[in-house]
Design a protein around this motif. Structure first.
Motif, PDB file in Angstrom:
ATOM      1  N   GLY A  92       5.434   1.481  -7.736  1.00 42.87           N
ATOM      2  CA  GLY A  92       3.979   1.584  -7.787  1.00 42.87           C
ATOM      3  C   GLY A  92       3.329   0.315  -8.305  1.00 42.87           C
ATOM      4  O   GLY A  92       2.383  -0.211  -7.699  1.00 42.87           O
ATOM      5  N   LEU A  99       0.831  -1.210   0.000  1.00 42.75           N
ATOM      6  CA  LEU A  99       0.000   0.000   0.000  1.00 42.75           C
ATOM      7  C   LEU A  99       0.864   1.258   0.000  1.00 42.75           C
ATOM      8  O   LEU A  99       0.559   2.242  -0.691  1.00 42.75           O
ATOM      9  N   ILE A 100       1.959   1.226   0.748  1.00 45.53           N
ATOM     10  CA  ILE A 100       2.881   2.371   0.761  1.00 45.53           C
ATOM     11  C   ILE A 100       3.485   2.579  -0.629  1.00 45.53           C
ATOM     12  O   ILE A 100       3.571   3.713  -1.121  1.00 45.53           O
ATOM     13  N   CYS A 101       3.896   1.493  -1.266  1.00 44.87           N
ATOM     14  CA  CYS A 101       4.490   1.581  -2.611  1.00 44.87           C
ATOM     15  C   CYS A 101       3.508   2.201  -3.607  1.00 44.87           C
ATOM     16  O   CYS A 101       3.894   3.004  -4.456  1.00 44.87           O
ATOM     17  N   MET A 102       2.235   1.828  -3.504  1.00 45.65           N
ATOM     18  CA  MET A 102       1.227   2.343  -4.419  1.00 45.65           C
ATOM     19  C   MET A 102       0.899   3.809  -4.152  1.00 45.65           C
ATOM     20  O   MET A 102       0.418   4.508  -5.045  1.00 45.65           O
ATOM     21  N   SER A 103       1.154   4.259  -2.928  1.00 43.62           N
ATOM     22  CA  SER A 103       0.740   5.611  -2.522  1.00 43.62           C
ATOM     23  C   SER A 103       1.796   6.678  -2.790  1.00 43.62           C
ATOM     24  O   SER A 103       1.469   7.867  -2.847  1.00 43.62           O
ATOM     25  N   ILE A 104       3.054   6.289  -2.943  1.00 46.79           N
ATOM     26  CA  ILE A 104       4.125   7.272  -3.097  1.00 46.79           C
ATOM     27  C   ILE A 104       4.191   7.772  -4.542  1.00 46.79           C
ATOM     28  O   ILE A 104       4.353   6.971  -5.467  1.00 46.79           O
ATOM     29  N   PRO A 105       4.072   9.070  -4.794  1.00 48.38           N
ATOM     30  CA  PRO A 105       4.217   9.595  -6.158  1.00 48.38           C
ATOM     31  C   PRO A 105       5.637   9.357  -6.670  1.00 48.38           C
ATOM     32  O   PRO A 105       6.610   9.527  -5.930  1.00 48.38           O
TER      33      PRO A 105
END
Length: 306
Positions: free
Chosen positions: A184, A138-144
């Protein structure tokens, strides 16, 4: 099988035609005169404007312009870049290998680590490993990606100068851009693969094989992953296009040569011929990758072609 392939072939031909039409119209429907934008400071010369408009075929009806343009494209002629003083074909030929290298590296990182996290989370469902893995995903998907790229440059170029970060084209210069681009999709892959493996583990034939005493390694490799692989193949086709479009930001942040950075430079310079060619190229690669995935479906599951 032949009928299935024929249907997909007709679909990809129709899609290719649609892509070329959209790419052609994008430049001609935007506000302003592209010829004046190309000439820049030389736009005050009416004779030059008229000559360039004639050279580009803009005085012809729109349908004639399209057929002339598509005929040139089929011969590998995408026009001339006045901003770079060379043909668009040569620009793409010199830039595409770097983007292909970056995309392939990012896709490899995303699939390997995303699959590993997803499989471990599925096997250890509702346990600490599952919670930690899905939290990280979830962190990986959230970081621009643009923020992550700047953060990695700060860490590995300023604090710890380990990698060749800005403008690097070798292996050391590939690591950080590839990681930035991959994170991402890696998070998405982990969550998607976890769901696919859990669904496959719940199938009746898996329960039957386990009851018959099939070793867990063989059970997982043959019965679980084989059934979980088909939906995973779907996201691979989608992510190739996603990574290609994501390279626009990553290559700009890391000052890395490639079609993504070339597209940004062409937009800023109002180099419409280059923008048109790159948009069409990225869309066609996206469509072709999904066509290949569609053709591979019956290999994994022959029932699809029936």
């Amino acid at each position: 099988m032949a009928g299935y392939v024929l249907k997909r072939l007709v679909a990809i031909i129709a899609l290719t035609f649609g892509i070329t039409v959209v790419a052609f119209l994008i430049i001609r429907l935007i506000p302003g005169d592209p010829v004046i934008a190309m000439l820049g400071t030389g736009a005050g010369d009416k004779e030059m404007i008229s000559r360039l408009r004639e050279q580009l075929g803009l005085t012809r009806p729109l349908h004639e312009q399209y057929f002339v343009w598509i005929g040139q494209v089929l011969r590998g002629d995408f026009g001339y870049s006045y901003a770079n003083q060379q043909t668009v074909s040569s620009l793409i030929a010199s830039s595409f290998p770097a983007t292909a290298q970056l995309t392939l590296a990012a896709l490899t990182i995303s699939l390997i680590f995303g699959s590993a996290i997803g499989i471990v989370a599925a096997v250890r469902r509702n346990r600490a490993a599952d919670t930690a893995g899905m939290g990280f995903a979830l962190i990986c998907m959230s970081i621009p990606s643009f923020w992550l790229g700047l953060l990695l440059i700060l860490m590995f170029a300023v604090v710890w100068p380990i990698f060749d970060v800005v403008g690097g084209t070798g292996l050391k210069g590939l690591v950080l851009p590839a990681v930035t681009l991959a994170l991402g999709t890696m998070g998405f892959n982990a969550r998607f693969i976890r769901s696919s493996v859990i669904t496959a583990l719940a199938q009746q034939h898996v329960t039957t094989a386990r009851a018959k005493g099939v070793p867990e390694v063989r059970l997982f490799a043959w019965h679980v992953m084989r059934n979980a692989l088909l939906p995973i193949l779907t996201i691979v086709g989608l992510q190739i296009g996603q990574l290609l479009s994501g390279s626009v930001i990553v290559e700009t942040v890391f000052s890395r040569p490639g079609i993504g950075r070339l597209l940004i430079q062409a937009i800023l310079a109002k180099d419409y011929m280059t923008v048109q060619a790159l948009i069409m190229m990225i869309a066609l690669i996206y469509a072709l990758s999904n066509f290949i995935v569609d053709i591979l479906y019956p290999v994994l599951d022959p029932r699809i072609a029936r």
